[in-house]
Design a protein around this motif. Structure first.
Motif, PDB file in Angstrom:
ATOM      1  N   ASN A  76      56.506 -16.012   7.656  1.00  0.00           N
ATOM      2  CA  ASN A  76      55.521 -17.027   7.240  1.00  0.00           C
ATOM      3  C   ASN A  76      54.995 -17.794   8.450  1.00  0.00           C
ATOM      4  O   ASN A  76      53.790 -18.026   8.585  1.00  0.00           O
ATOM      5  CB  ASN A  76      56.156 -17.998   6.244  1.00  0.00           C
ATOM      6  CG  ASN A  76      56.102 -17.495   4.816  1.00  0.00           C
ATOM      7  OD1 ASN A  76      55.185 -16.756   4.439  1.00  0.00           O
ATOM      8  ND2 ASN A  76      57.069 -17.889   4.007  1.00  0.00           N
ATOM      9  N   GLN A  77      55.904 -18.175   9.318  1.00  0.00           N
ATOM     10  CA  GLN A  77      55.494 -18.909  10.521  1.00  0.00           C
ATOM     11  C   GLN A  77      54.636 -18.032  11.426  1.00  0.00           C
ATOM     12  O   GLN A  77      53.616 -18.479  11.960  1.00  0.00           O
ATOM     13  CB  GLN A  77      56.735 -19.403  11.269  1.00  0.00           C
ATOM     14  CG  GLN A  77      57.515 -20.486  10.539  1.00  0.00           C
ATOM     15  CD  GLN A  77      58.823 -20.832  11.237  1.00  0.00           C
ATOM     16  OE1 GLN A  77      59.260 -20.138  12.161  1.00  0.00           O
ATOM     17  NE2 GLN A  77      59.451 -21.914  10.804  1.00  0.00           N
ATOM     18  N   PHE A  78      55.038 -16.781  11.581  1.00  0.00           N
ATOM     19  CA  PHE A  78      54.323 -15.875  12.478  1.00  0.00           C
ATOM     20  C   PHE A  78      52.904 -15.621  11.972  1.00  0.00           C
ATOM     21  O   PHE A  78      51.947 -15.628  12.754  1.00  0.00           O
ATOM     22  CB  PHE A  78      55.092 -14.557  12.589  1.00  0.00           C
ATOM     23  CG  PHE A  78      54.517 -13.599  13.595  1.00  0.00           C
ATOM     24  CD1 PHE A  78      54.933 -13.609  14.911  1.00  0.00           C
ATOM     25  CD2 PHE A  78      53.553 -12.675  13.217  1.00  0.00           C
ATOM     26  CE1 PHE A  78      54.392 -12.729  15.840  1.00  0.00           C
ATOM     27  CE2 PHE A  78      53.006 -11.791  14.127  1.00  0.00           C
ATOM     28  CZ  PHE A  78      53.432 -11.816  15.452  1.00  0.00           C
ATOM     29  N   HIS A  79      52.768 -15.396  10.655  1.00  0.00           N
ATOM     30  CA  HIS A  79      51.455 -15.054  10.081  1.00  0.00           C
ATOM     31  C   HIS A  79      50.699 -16.281   9.571  1.00  0.00           C
ATOM     32  O   HIS A  79      49.588 -16.140   9.036  1.00  0.00           O
ATOM     33  CB  HIS A  79      51.622 -14.045   8.951  1.00  0.00           C
ATOM     34  CG  HIS A  79      52.176 -12.718   9.403  1.00  0.00           C
ATOM     35  ND1 HIS A  79      51.524 -11.912  10.301  1.00  0.00           N
ATOM     36  CD2 HIS A  79      53.330 -12.071   9.069  1.00  0.00           C
ATOM     37  CE1 HIS A  79      52.241 -10.811  10.513  1.00  0.00           C
ATOM     38  NE2 HIS A  79      53.334 -10.884   9.782  1.00  0.00           N
ATOM     39  N   LYS A  80      51.332 -17.469   9.707  1.00  0.00           N
ATOM     40  CA  LYS A  80      50.697 -18.730   9.301  1.00  0.00           C
ATOM     41  C   LYS A  80      50.289 -18.721   7.827  1.00  0.00           C
ATOM     42  O   LYS A  80      49.162 -19.036   7.442  1.00  0.00           O
ATOM     43  CB  LYS A  80      49.486 -19.041  10.192  1.00  0.00           C
ATOM     44  CG  LYS A  80      49.852 -19.258  11.652  1.00  0.00           C
ATOM     45  CD  LYS A  80      48.626 -19.572  12.500  1.00  0.00           C
ATOM     46  CE  LYS A  80      49.012 -19.949  13.918  1.00  0.00           C
ATOM     47  NZ  LYS A  80      49.819 -18.918  14.610  1.00  0.00           N
ATOM     48  N   ILE A  81      51.264 -18.296   6.990  1.00  0.00           N
ATOM     49  CA  ILE A  81      51.076 -18.324   5.540  1.00  0.00           C
ATOM     50  C   ILE A  81      52.308 -18.979   4.921  1.00  0.00           C
ATOM     51  O   ILE A  81      53.247 -19.347   5.635  1.00  0.00           O
ATOM     52  CB  ILE A  81      50.852 -16.907   4.948  1.00  0.00           C
ATOM     53  CG1 ILE A  81      52.009 -15.959   5.323  1.00  0.00           C
ATOM     54  CG2 ILE A  81      49.531 -16.326   5.427  1.00  0.00           C
ATOM     55  CD1 ILE A  81      51.869 -14.562   4.753  1.00  0.00           C
ATOM     56  N   GLY A  82      52.321 -19.136   3.623  1.00  0.00           N
ATOM     57  CA  GLY A  82      53.432 -19.821   2.968  1.00  0.00           C
ATOM     58  C   GLY A  82      53.925 -19.110   1.738  1.00  0.00           C
ATOM     59  O   GLY A  82      53.985 -19.706   0.661  1.00  0.00           O
ATOM     60  N   GLU A  83      54.266 -17.845   1.888  1.00  0.00           N
ATOM     61  CA  GLU A  83      54.704 -17.061   0.733  1.00  0.00           C
ATOM     62  C   GLU A  83      56.205 -17.219   0.495  1.00  0.00           C
ATOM     63  O   GLU A  83      56.961 -17.656   1.359  1.00  0.00           O
ATOM     64  CB  GLU A  83      54.351 -15.586   0.950  1.00  0.00           C
ATOM     65  CG  GLU A  83      52.859 -15.311   1.081  1.00  0.00           C
ATOM     66  CD  GLU A  83      52.083 -15.566  -0.212  1.00  0.00           C
ATOM     67  OE1 GLU A  83      52.725 -15.765  -1.256  1.00  0.00           O
ATOM     68  OE2 GLU A  83      50.839 -15.555  -0.172  1.00  0.00           O
ATOM     69  N   SER A  84      56.637 -16.803  -0.705  1.00  0.00           N
ATOM     70  CA  SER A  84      58.030 -16.955  -1.111  1.00  0.00           C
ATOM     71  C   SER A  84      58.912 -15.869  -0.495  1.00  0.00           C
ATOM     72  O   SER A  84      58.423 -14.862   0.023  1.00  0.00           O
ATOM     73  CB  SER A  84      58.131 -16.874  -2.637  1.00  0.00           C
ATOM     74  OG  SER A  84      57.771 -15.560  -3.076  1.00  0.00           O
ATOM     75  N   LEU A 234      58.655 -14.237  17.097  1.00  0.00           N
ATOM     76  CA  LEU A 234      59.275 -14.164  15.769  1.00  0.00           C
ATOM     77  C   LEU A 234      60.591 -14.934  15.816  1.00  0.00           C
ATOM     78  O   LEU A 234      61.595 -14.458  16.337  1.00  0.00           O
ATOM     79  CB  LEU A 234      59.510 -12.707  15.362  1.00  0.00           C
ATOM     80  CG  LEU A 234      60.009 -12.492  13.935  1.00  0.00           C
ATOM     81  CD1 LEU A 234      58.931 -12.863  12.931  1.00  0.00           C
ATOM     82  CD2 LEU A 234      60.434 -11.031  13.724  1.00  0.00           C
ATOM     83  N   ASN A 235      60.579 -16.116  15.264  1.00  0.00           N
ATOM     84  CA  ASN A 235      61.727 -17.017  15.346  1.00  0.00           C
ATOM     85  C   ASN A 235      62.594 -16.895  14.098  1.00  0.00           C
ATOM     86  O   ASN A 235      62.258 -17.430  13.043  1.00  0.00           O
ATOM     87  CB  ASN A 235      61.248 -18.458  15.516  1.00  0.00           C
ATOM     88  CG  ASN A 235      62.406 -19.440  15.628  1.00  0.00           C
ATOM     89  OD1 ASN A 235      63.544 -19.053  15.862  1.00  0.00           O
ATOM     90  ND2 ASN A 235      62.099 -20.719  15.451  1.00  0.00           N
ATOM     91  N   LEU A 236      63.716 -16.184  14.239  1.00  0.00           N
ATOM     92  CA  LEU A 236      64.613 -15.983  13.105  1.00  0.00           C
ATOM     93  C   LEU A 236      65.637 -17.099  12.970  1.00  0.00           C
ATOM     94  O   LEU A 236      66.521 -17.029  12.118  1.00  0.00           O
ATOM     95  CB  LEU A 236      65.327 -14.636  13.246  1.00  0.00           C
ATOM     96  CG  LEU A 236      64.445 -13.417  12.971  1.00  0.00           C
ATOM     97  CD1 LEU A 236      65.113 -12.140  13.456  1.00  0.00           C
ATOM     98  CD2 LEU A 236      64.122 -13.302  11.500  1.00  0.00           C
TER      99      LEU A 236
END
Length: 564
Positions: A76-84, A234-236
């Motif tokens: 979500n952070q990488f693609h700048k979206i807010g999915e579940s 990609l921050n895990l």
């Protein structure tokens, strides 16, 4: 003295002399005598005890429970979206579970091998010339058959394998997040694709739901190269419970298919090419989610808007094996409804009919003279330590012992049906069988299994596969045999298999199996139609091969109610 763990067939990477420990037979040269005088060697013992298999499964489950949420947040952070998390699980979950199974298994095996040798150095391919991240899940699956890719992943795990022993699995039960809470107008259309129903029956069900039948049109996902610098973004997270979990997260950053990262925007742009409605009332598939990344992104989008996702069982392994496959675990975790072939182990599971034999004649079609032995696919390259058969002779030797103990007239009437993928993941078993039982008839799968059945009077299956429920459902005389340590079944299945053993359907001993075949051979049908055998078969079918008088009406009602 240093020993060398060989994980590559590239002899230019090997030392000039010394003791070699081969990670598997696939690394051993075709002419092993060429090693004499220069090397001593052995094949590593990669087998795991029952307790080690259990530990491996628990490690994998625990890792997935922690990493799935972290990966969803990172993407979500990488693609700048807010999915579940469910959205990302639908897209990445099949890969994530199979990859974690693979890493956990290899780490435990490597740790075991290190304990057996005081000073051991790993020899692998040159990491600069090996691609780690597949383009998509299908390519990842092909990578698992590559000696070069396997060598590099062994190398990457090697530095961390000792930390797996200090990993304490957390008790984790797969949860199903259920339907999205997002509010959208849901359409009235239904999408059925790759349902495992016979093609005509799937078309009829579509029409019963008021939808036109759809042909499977797989849109190939984008081919995008991995970008090492981009992947560092990609921050895990760093809240891992121990060093092994941290190591697995680092591996995921390197091995995550590019379709989920570098190529994700392009992947989403391919959705319109499928020509599927954006917000159907319900989606029903049995296995399309296992090979179609574009379909998975479309399904993730649709479910996030409120569409219901119904998945169907697609194999005999489901519900029976002690360790649920990565597919079973994944599917139960993302589906709103999961249609089983009779068993029930989850709130989302619905006992339904065996999909593959709907509409087929339930009267036995085995009226021939042969005993057909149905064999399993073998793997020379390691995958999951708690599911696949490796290429060691243990499995086939069990079958050979039975066949050799048969009277000559039955042995001469025996046909070995090779697995359709024989030779693609290990050496072909054709030569092995002809060398160990000269003159044995080999069926190379050039004919369909249904055609093979017409020439059979008895089927012997020695692995947990779709053949069992399909044959029992079709009332085809079938024997089952395996050693309990090779094929472990879950507790809920044991009473059923105990009953199968009582009536002579199941055998764990090859000599006892041979005696039983000899006893019933002259009149297999009389034995198969006896009251006690019919009752045992029905007991199995009620849980693993259930039939219904109007299966399509049942499916129609289920799909109509799935989003009500």
């Amino acid at each position: 003295m240093t020993s060398y763990l060989i994980t590559t067939t590239d002899r230019s990477r090997w030392p000039n002399s010394g003791h070699l420990v081969f990670i598997g037979n696939f690394c051993l040269p075709d002419d092993p005598e060429s090693l004499n005088g220069k090397y001593t060697y052995e094949i590593a013992d990669t087998s795991l005890s029952p307790s080690q298999k259990l530990h491996c499964f628990e490690v994998s489950q625990s890792l997935h429970g922690a990493i799935s949420s972290a990966l969803a947040t990172a993407l979500n952070q990488f693609h700048k979206i807010g999915e579940s998390e469910r959205y990302w699980s639908i897209i990445t979950g099949v890969w994530l579970r199979s990859f974690i199974d693979l890493v956990a298994s290899r780490a435990i095996v490597l740790a075991q091998i290190r304990k057996q040798h005081n000073d051991l150095a790993l020899i692998a391919v040159d990491p600069e010339f090996c691609v780690r991240a597949a383009g998509n899940y299908v390519e990842f699956h092909s990578f698992t058959k590559s000696p070069e890719w396997n060598s590099i992943i062994f190398s990457d795990i090697w530095a961390h394998c000792s930390t797996v022993e200090g990993f304490t699995p957390q008790k984790f039960i797969d949860s199903n997040p259920g339907s999205s809470t997002k509010s959208h107008a849901i359409g009235s259309k239904y999408v059925l694709s790759a349902t495992y129903l016979p093609r005509v029956r799937e078309a009829v069900l579509s029409l019963m739901l008021g939808s036109l039948p759809r042909r499977i049109k797989v849109i190939q996902p984008p081919i995008v190269r991995s970008n090492k610098l981009l992947r560092q973004q990609l921050n895990l997270g760093t809240e891992a419970s121990n060093d092994f979990e941290i190591a697995v997260m680092e591996l995921i950053r390197d091995y995550l298919p590019t379709a989920f990262l570098e190529g994700f925007s392009e992947l989403r742009r391919m959705i319109p090419l499928m020509r599927f409605p954006s917000n159907p009332k319900s989606i029903f598939t049995a296995n399309r989610h296992l090979y179609d990344d574009v379909f998975n992104v479309w399904a993730a989008n649709a479910t996030s808007q409120g569409s219901s996702l119904t998945l169907g069982q697609h194999g005999g392994y489901f519900g029976i094996s002690k360790y649920p496959s990565f597919a079973e675990r994944h599917e139960l975790s993302i589906a709103d409804r999961y249609i089983t072939w009779g068993w029930k182990s989850s709130p989302v599971a619905v006992s339904g009919p065996i999909l593959t034999t709907i509409g087929m004649n339930r009267k036995s079609i085995a009226r021939g003279s042969k005993m057909v032995v149905v064999t399993e696919q073998l793997w020379s390259l390691p995958r999951s330590s708690f599911s696949d058969f490796d290429d060691s002779p243990t499995y086939v030797e069990h079958l050979e012992s039975c066949i050799q103990a048969l009277p000559s007239n039955i042995r001469n009437s025996t046909k070995i049906r090779l697995h359709p993928s024989d030779g693609t993941t290990a050496k072909s078993m054709n030569n092995w069988w002809t060398q160990h039982i000269p003159g044995i008839e080999i069926d190379d799968c050039s004919d369909s299994f249904r055609k093979t059945l017409k020439g059979a009077k008895l089927i012997l299956v020695a692995h947990n596969s779709t053949t069992l429920p399909e044959n029992f459902s079709m009332n085809i005389p079938t024997l089952v045999s395996w050693k309990p340590e090779l094929v472990e079944i879950r507790d809920s299945a044991k009473p059923i298999f105990n009953k199968l053993e009582e009536v002579g359907i199941f055998h764990s001993d090859s000599d006892g199996l041979a005696r039983h075949i000899s006893a019933i051979w002259d009149d297999v049908e009389k034995w198969w139609q006896s009251a006690e055998v019919r009752d045992a078969r029905k007991l199995f079918c009620d849980s693993y091969a259930q039939s219904m008088p109007r299966p399509l009406r049942f499916l129609r009602s289920l799909l109509r109610e799935s989003n009500s």
